[in-house]
Design a protein around this motif. Sequence first.
Motif, PDB file in Angstrom:
ATOM      1  N   ASN A 104       1.859 -11.117   4.452  1.00  0.00           N
ATOM      2  CA  ASN A 104       1.044 -12.325   4.018  1.00  0.00           C
ATOM      3  C   ASN A 104       0.345 -13.288   4.876  1.00  0.00           C
ATOM      4  O   ASN A 104      -0.256 -14.003   5.034  1.00  0.00           O
ATOM      5  N   ALA A 105       1.651 -12.971   5.892  1.00  0.00           N
ATOM      6  CA  ALA A 105       0.556 -14.593   6.876  1.00  0.00           C
ATOM      7  C   ALA A 105      -0.741 -13.888   7.817  1.00  0.00           C
ATOM      8  O   ALA A 105      -0.902 -14.609   8.138  1.00  0.00           O
ATOM      9  N   LEU A 106      -1.045 -12.340   7.891  1.00  0.00           N
ATOM     10  CA  LEU A 106      -2.084 -12.372   8.490  1.00  0.00           C
ATOM     11  C   LEU A 106      -2.787 -12.377   7.166  1.00  0.00           C
ATOM     12  O   LEU A 106      -4.249 -12.825   6.782  1.00  0.00           O
ATOM     13  N   ARG A 107      -3.040 -11.660   5.978  1.00  0.00           N
ATOM     14  CA  ARG A 107      -3.875 -12.040   5.161  1.00  0.00           C
ATOM     15  C   ARG A 107      -4.203 -14.214   4.457  1.00  0.00           C
ATOM     16  O   ARG A 107      -5.152 -14.509   4.168  1.00  0.00           O
ATOM     17  N   GLU A 108      -2.907 -14.602   4.833  1.00  0.00           N
ATOM     18  CA  GLU A 108      -3.092 -15.901   4.858  1.00  0.00           C
ATOM     19  C   GLU A 108      -4.121 -16.500   5.698  1.00  0.00           C
ATOM     20  O   GLU A 108      -4.521 -17.866   6.156  1.00  0.00           O
ATOM     21  N   SER A 109      -4.135 -15.702   7.571  1.00  0.00           N
ATOM     22  CA  SER A 109      -4.490 -16.368   8.156  1.00  0.00           C
ATOM     23  C   SER A 109      -6.168 -16.486   8.249  1.00  0.00           C
ATOM     24  O   SER A 109      -6.827 -16.918   8.991  1.00  0.00           O
ATOM     25  N   GLY A 110      -6.739 -15.426   6.976  1.00  0.00           N
ATOM     26  CA  GLY A 110      -8.172 -15.347   7.385  1.00  0.00           C
ATOM     27  C   GLY A 110      -8.956 -14.048   7.898  1.00  0.00           C
ATOM     28  O   GLY A 110     -10.051 -13.600   7.592  1.00  0.00           O
ATOM     29  N   GLN A 111      -7.763 -12.845   8.311  1.00  0.00           N
ATOM     30  CA  GLN A 111      -7.965 -12.319   8.350  1.00  0.00           C
ATOM     31  C   GLN A 111      -7.897 -11.019   8.033  1.00  0.00           C
ATOM     32  O   GLN A 111      -7.133 -11.011   7.432  1.00  0.00           O
ATOM     33  N   ASN A 112      -9.867  -9.948   7.707  1.00  0.00           N
ATOM     34  CA  ASN A 112      -8.751  -8.676   7.459  1.00  0.00           C
ATOM     35  C   ASN A 112      -8.645  -7.987   8.518  1.00  0.00           C
ATOM     36  O   ASN A 112      -8.888  -8.175   9.504  1.00  0.00           O
ATOM     37  N   PRO A 113      -8.198  -6.462   8.441  1.00  0.00           N
ATOM     38  CA  PRO A 113      -8.431  -5.390   8.893  1.00  0.00           C
ATOM     39  C   PRO A 113      -8.678  -5.210   9.672  1.00  0.00           C
ATOM     40  O   PRO A 113      -8.877  -5.226  11.131  1.00  0.00           O
ATOM     41  N   LEU A 114     -10.648  -5.822   9.753  1.00  0.00           N
ATOM     42  CA  LEU A 114     -11.438  -5.210  10.479  1.00  0.00           C
ATOM     43  C   LEU A 114     -12.288  -5.777  11.944  1.00  0.00           C
ATOM     44  O   LEU A 114     -12.998  -5.953  12.323  1.00  0.00           O
ATOM     45  N   GLY A 115     -11.287  -7.152  11.123  1.00  0.00           N
ATOM     46  CA  GLY A 115     -11.097  -8.402  12.439  1.00  0.00           C
ATOM     47  C   GLY A 115     -12.358  -9.729  12.057  1.00  0.00           C
ATOM     48  O   GLY A 115     -12.730 -11.009  12.526  1.00  0.00           O
ATOM     49  N   GLN A 116     -13.037  -9.096  10.691  1.00  0.00           N
ATOM     50  CA  GLN A 116     -14.184  -9.931  10.252  1.00  0.00           C
ATOM     51  C   GLN A 116     -13.447 -10.823   9.994  1.00  0.00           C
ATOM     52  O   GLN A 116     -12.735 -10.953   8.982  1.00  0.00           O
ATOM     53  N   PRO A 117     -13.436 -12.633   9.892  1.00  0.00           N
ATOM     54  CA  PRO A 117     -13.214 -13.848   9.114  1.00  0.00           C
ATOM     55  C   PRO A 117     -13.238 -14.045   7.414  1.00  0.00           C
ATOM     56  O   PRO A 117     -14.538 -12.788   7.125  1.00  0.00           O
ATOM     57  N   ARG A 118     -12.417 -13.762   6.651  1.00  0.00           N
ATOM     58  CA  ARG A 118     -12.343 -14.151   5.409  1.00  0.00           C
ATOM     59  C   ARG A 118     -13.591 -15.218   4.385  1.00  0.00           C
ATOM     60  O   ARG A 118     -14.015 -14.591   3.629  1.00  0.00           O
ATOM     61  N   GLY A 119     -13.342 -15.937   5.638  1.00  0.00           N
ATOM     62  CA  GLY A 119     -14.445 -17.426   4.969  1.00  0.00           C
ATOM     63  C   GLY A 119     -15.617 -16.235   5.351  1.00  0.00           C
ATOM     64  O   GLY A 119     -16.433 -17.314   3.953  1.00  0.00           O
ATOM     65  N   GLU A 120     -16.203 -16.146   6.199  1.00  0.00           N
ATOM     66  CA  GLU A 120     -17.296 -15.814   6.545  1.00  0.00           C
ATOM     67  C   GLU A 120     -17.725 -14.740   5.616  1.00  0.00           C
ATOM     68  O   GLU A 120     -19.427 -14.421   4.663  1.00  0.00           O
ATOM     69  N   LEU A 121     -16.840 -13.990   5.006  1.00  0.00           N
ATOM     70  CA  LEU A 121     -17.353 -13.150   4.142  1.00  0.00           C
ATOM     71  C   LEU A 121     -17.356 -13.394   2.890  1.00  0.00           C
ATOM     72  O   LEU A 121     -18.196 -13.648   1.830  1.00  0.00           O
ATOM     73  N   GLN A 122     -17.134 -13.910   2.628  1.00  0.00           N
ATOM     74  CA  GLN A 122     -17.141 -15.262   1.225  1.00  0.00           C
ATOM     75  C   GLN A 122     -17.951 -16.011   1.056  1.00  0.00           C
ATOM     76  O   GLN A 122     -18.702 -15.944   0.159  1.00  0.00           O
ATOM     77  N   GLU A 123     -18.725 -16.748   2.620  1.00  0.00           N
ATOM     78  CA  GLU A 123     -19.557 -17.436   2.791  1.00  0.00           C
ATOM     79  C   GLU A 123     -20.833 -16.644   2.063  1.00  0.00           C
ATOM     80  O   GLU A 123     -21.853 -17.242   1.654  1.00  0.00           O
ATOM     81  N   LEU A 124     -20.692 -15.280   2.722  1.00  0.00           N
ATOM     82  CA  LEU A 124     -22.143 -13.988   2.506  1.00  0.00           C
ATOM     83  C   LEU A 124     -22.450 -13.546   1.468  1.00  0.00           C
ATOM     84  O   LEU A 124     -23.684 -13.972   0.722  1.00  0.00           O
TER      85      LEU A 124
END
Length: 97
Positions: free
Chosen positions: A40-60
Amino acid sequence: MEVLIPLLAVFSIFFIPIAGLTIILTTRYAFKPLVETLANALRESGQNPLGQPRGELQELTEQIQGLAEEVRQLKETQEFDQKLLGSEKSATGEFSS
């Protein structure tokens, strides 16, 4: 001593696998809350397993959706213009006859 050897054989056949399973299951359930907390901590930190931030993926994703909406609006506008130009040609053709 003669009784001790068969007794140890029985213990090793039955009780060692049972003890092993007990230890494995106990550690699994004991570490489960810790592993879930870390996940849960890793999920909430915004990091996915590939190392790309989730925020960037969401923005794209949002940018792609915005572009798709703009293309749809342009297509509707182009169709409207074509219909309007087609009706003007027929209207001007009627006046000139």
